[in-house]
Design an enzyme around this catalytic site. Structure first.
Site, PDB file in Angstrom:
ATOM      1  N   ASP A 101      47.282 -13.114  13.287  1.00 62.65           N
ATOM      2  CA  ASP A 101      46.632 -13.625  11.995  1.00 62.65           C
ATOM      3  C   ASP A 101      45.415 -12.579  11.752  1.00 62.65           C
ATOM      4  O   ASP A 101      45.597 -11.429  11.781  1.00 62.65           O
ATOM      5  CB  ASP A 101      46.179 -15.101  12.246  1.00 62.65           C
ATOM      6  CG  ASP A 101      45.516 -15.630  10.945  1.00 62.65           C
ATOM      7  OD1 ASP A 101      46.515 -16.115  10.013  1.00 62.65           O
ATOM      8  OD2 ASP A 101      44.280 -15.759  10.852  1.00 62.65           O
ATOM      9  N   TYR A 207      37.408 -14.554   4.678  1.00 69.52           N
ATOM     10  CA  TYR A 207      38.290 -14.778   3.771  1.00 69.52           C
ATOM     11  C   TYR A 207      37.312 -14.037   2.375  1.00 69.52           C
ATOM     12  O   TYR A 207      37.554 -13.311   1.881  1.00 69.52           O
ATOM     13  CB  TYR A 207      38.792 -15.914   3.258  1.00 69.52           C
ATOM     14  CG  TYR A 207      39.795 -16.443   4.352  1.00 69.52           C
ATOM     15  CD1 TYR A 207      41.277 -16.156   4.282  1.00 69.52           C
ATOM     16  CD2 TYR A 207      39.809 -17.162   5.304  1.00 69.52           C
ATOM     17  CE1 TYR A 207      42.126 -16.583   4.722  1.00 69.52           C
ATOM     18  CE2 TYR A 207      40.498 -17.619   6.400  1.00 69.52           C
ATOM     19  CZ  TYR A 207      41.872 -17.333   5.977  1.00 69.52           C
ATOM     20  OH  TYR A 207      43.117 -17.437   6.901  1.00 69.52           O
ATOM     21  N   HIS A 272      53.932 -19.644  11.911  1.00 70.74           N
ATOM     22  CA  HIS A 272      53.173 -18.658  11.713  1.00 70.74           C
ATOM     23  C   HIS A 272      52.192 -18.738  13.220  1.00 70.74           C
ATOM     24  O   HIS A 272      51.750 -17.466  13.679  1.00 70.74           O
ATOM     25  CB  HIS A 272      51.865 -18.967  10.685  1.00 70.74           C
ATOM     26  CG  HIS A 272      50.628 -18.173  10.765  1.00 70.74           C
ATOM     27  ND1 HIS A 272      50.761 -16.895  10.060  1.00 70.74           N
ATOM     28  CD2 HIS A 272      49.510 -18.309  11.061  1.00 70.74           C
ATOM     29  CE1 HIS A 272      49.751 -16.307  10.397  1.00 70.74           C
ATOM     30  NE2 HIS A 272      48.608 -17.046  10.829  1.00 70.74           N
TER      31      HIS A 272
END
Length: 291
Positions: A101, A207, A272
């Site tokens: 990730d 982010y 994921h």
């Protein structure tokens, strides 16, 4: 994994780091992603530590590691600098780097910027920077799957999380990407890490600090010039382990051959969060590759 060591780095942050194995063995550094910690590797590090020196930090902003103020503290160059500073502190020269990730996104960038330090690269469900940005413009399905990034960049998100509570945020964060029943025994540990002062903001700032452009579905922004320009290839062997049921990062992210000359792809029947969902498959793929 062993107890955490607190390590102060030359970059000005202190990280909690899980270290196992004999320092005389080949070093492997494991980088977790959002919204996890060194615990991402809890079922993988014990196997690797049989014949490797295994280092798994809680990266800046996560768990009890430092959480510097300001979005600018979480730009990729700062996080890559932490990685190199950690290796320097532990007197590790060249090493195998593994990332899942966001940890994988950092690993791609570290390998591009410091190929002299990274002997081999293992990526687990994490997008190559060029491929990911290109799909934001050329693959509307991937753009749709990435709209959560726009939500995570919302400066009011912390207030929303506070209003619904961490437990509800846990359930909604993982519900589309993981088996909540299978994660039940880990829930308390996650909530403890997320509940540390500044942790939610620190995690979300990854982010916010990213330069990746995620257009809205009805938006047609200018296309970045670098998307169609030459891009440097990876200079080390790369193993990509990919959970094919990932709904956030679609199979278009595996279009890597033009940028990774020594590429091996191992596909796993998982979502994921492959390292905790199918750790045996991850270990088997690594061992087949020669780790």
């Amino acid at each position: 994994m062993t107890d955490l060591q607190r390590i102060a780095l030359s970059t000005g942050v202190s990280l909690d780091v899980a270290i196992t194995g004999d320092p005389a063995n080949p070093p492997v550094i494991l980088l977790h992603g959002f919204p996890e910690s060194h615990r991402t590797w809890r079922a993988i590090a014990p196997d690797l530590s049989r014949d490797h020196y295994v280092v798994a930090p809680d990266q800046r902003g996560f768990a009890r590691s430092s959480k510097p103020d300001g979005v600018e503290s979480y730009t990729p160059d700062n996080i890559v600098a932490d990685l190199i500073a950690l290796a320097d502190h532990l007197k590790i020269d060249r090493f195998t780097l593994v990332g899942h990730d966001w940890g994988g996104a950092v690993a791609w960038m570290a390998a591009l910027r410091h190929p002299e330090r990274i002997a081999r690269l293992i990526i687990i469900n994490a997008p190559h920077p060029l491929v990911f940005q290109r799909t934001m413009f050329d693959d509307l399905e991937q753009r749709a799957a990435s709209q959560y990034i726009r939500a995570f960049r919302n400066p009011d998100l912390e207030r929303h999380i506070e209003s619904i509570g961490l437990e509800t945020f846990f359930d909604t964060s993982f519900s589309k990407h993981a088996d909540l029943a299978a994660m039940a025994e880990d829930k308390a540990a996650y909530l403890d890490e997320w509940g540390q002062p500044g942790a939610i903001t620190g995690m979300l700032n990854w982010y916010r600090a990213s330069a990746i452009v995620v257009p809205a579905m009805d938006e047609t922004p200018p296309r970045p010039a670098f998307l169609d320009a030459p891009f440097p290839p990876m200079r080390m062997p790369v193993l990509v382990i990919w959970g094919m049921r990932d709904t956030a990062l679609l199979p278009s992210q595996l279009d890597l051959a033009d940028y990774v000359p020594e590429l091996t792809i191992e596909k796993v029947d998982a979502g994921h969060f492959v390292p905790w969902e199918k750790p045996e498959a991850v270990i088997a793929a690594m061992r087949r590759w020669g780790i």
